[in-house]
Scaffold this active site. Structure first.
Site, PDB file in Angstrom:
ATOM      1  N   ASP A  67       6.795   4.801   2.772  1.00 50.11           N
ATOM      2  CA  ASP A  67       7.108   3.915   1.654  1.00 50.11           C
ATOM      3  C   ASP A  67       5.844   3.247   1.129  1.00 50.11           C
ATOM      4  O   ASP A  67       5.634   3.145  -0.086  1.00 50.11           O
ATOM      5  CB  ASP A  67       8.128   2.867   2.106  1.00 50.11           C
ATOM      6  N   GLU A 140      10.375   9.646   1.972  1.00 51.81           N
ATOM      7  CA  GLU A 140       9.337   8.715   2.419  1.00 51.81           C
ATOM      8  C   GLU A 140       8.851   9.056   3.819  1.00 51.81           C
ATOM      9  O   GLU A 140       7.651   8.939   4.115  1.00 51.81           O
ATOM     10  CB  GLU A 140       9.877   7.284   2.362  1.00 51.81           C
TER      11      GLU A 140
END
Length: 250
Positions: A67, A140
């Site tokens: 992320d 992610e």
């Protein structure tokens, strides 16, 4: 790589799984020196919850790392690409393209992550393989795994290949606009208050729920509109209001 991520290095990966992961890499033109890292990125926590032997073997830590890498690469690209735009414009586009709404279609239609995920039986039966949140998290996690395995440059190249087309869609108004922000800016300017969204109804099973929402501007109520999540329903009803008020064209 952190030693904790090597816990399962001694567990022999099946030849079939190795071929699957090699296929995944070929399709995306990426390379992993250590396929165990990629395997970890594709293990949902529901699998470790159901299998005591793999109780810490899931992609949540890699998702956390990925992320941040995704956000940094996207922000850096926007900073260079939109030199004449203020910070607010960059922030809106970044929030749009790194969102679950953008990442889930990338996961399913570009990366085909749904075919490679490992998850628990319960999650599988509830449709978890196609849940937007699980798909976006896996994107992610793969980014985080590639960063650890091959370094920032490799991760940056991969992220840009995925994200730049999404950025261009938004820049050309072909992506999903933030209608809630458009409506809020319009209404707040003259009324010094905010639109009020109300959840009118929700129906369906947990894995396929439909939300119905209205929005009130003063004494006027717009909607209802539906969505697969409360947020998407709010965006849909905000779009309805924008069209009625002439803020957007159909």
């Amino acid at each position: 790589m952190n030693k904790r991520d090597l816990i399962y290095e001694s567990k022999k990966m099946s030849g079939e799984r190795r071929k699957e992961l090699q296929e995944f890499c070929r399709n995306l033109n990426i390379k992993f020196n250590n396929l165990n890292m990629l395997d970890l990125a594709l293990h949902h926590r529901s699998f470790s919850n159901e299998c005591a032997e793999y109780r810490v073997y899931n992609n949540e830590r890699l998702e956390f790392l990925g992320d941040s890498v995704l956000g940094l690469v996207t922000a850096a690209f926007l900073y260079e690409d939109m030199m004449d735009n203020p910070e607010g414009d960059l922030a809106k586009i970044k929030a749009n393209v790194v969102s679950e709404k953008s990442l889930a279609p990338i996961a399913e239609n570009v990366m085909h992550i749904d075919s490679y995920l490992v998850m628990g039986r319960g999650e599988e039966l509830s449709g978890g393989r196609h849940k937007p949140a699980i798909l976006a998290d896996a994107v992610e996690a793969v980014i985080g795994a590639l960063y650890l395995d091959s370094g920032y440059d490799a991760a940056e190249k991969f992220v840009l290949e995925l994200i730049v087309p999404e950025i261009h869609k938004v820049q050309q108004d072909k992506g999903n606009k933030d209608y809630k922000s458009i409506l809020q800016e319009y209404y707040q300017k003259d009324h010094k208050t905010y639109p009020v969204y109300k959840l009118e109804n929700q129906r369906g099973p947990d894995h396929d729920r439909i939300f119905t929402v209205t929005v009130r501007l003063g004494e006027t109520v717009y909607g209802p509109a539906e969505g697969k999540s409360k947020k998407s329903a709010e965006q849909n009803v905000a779009r309805q209001a924008c069209l009625i008020l002439g803020l957007e064209k159909d």
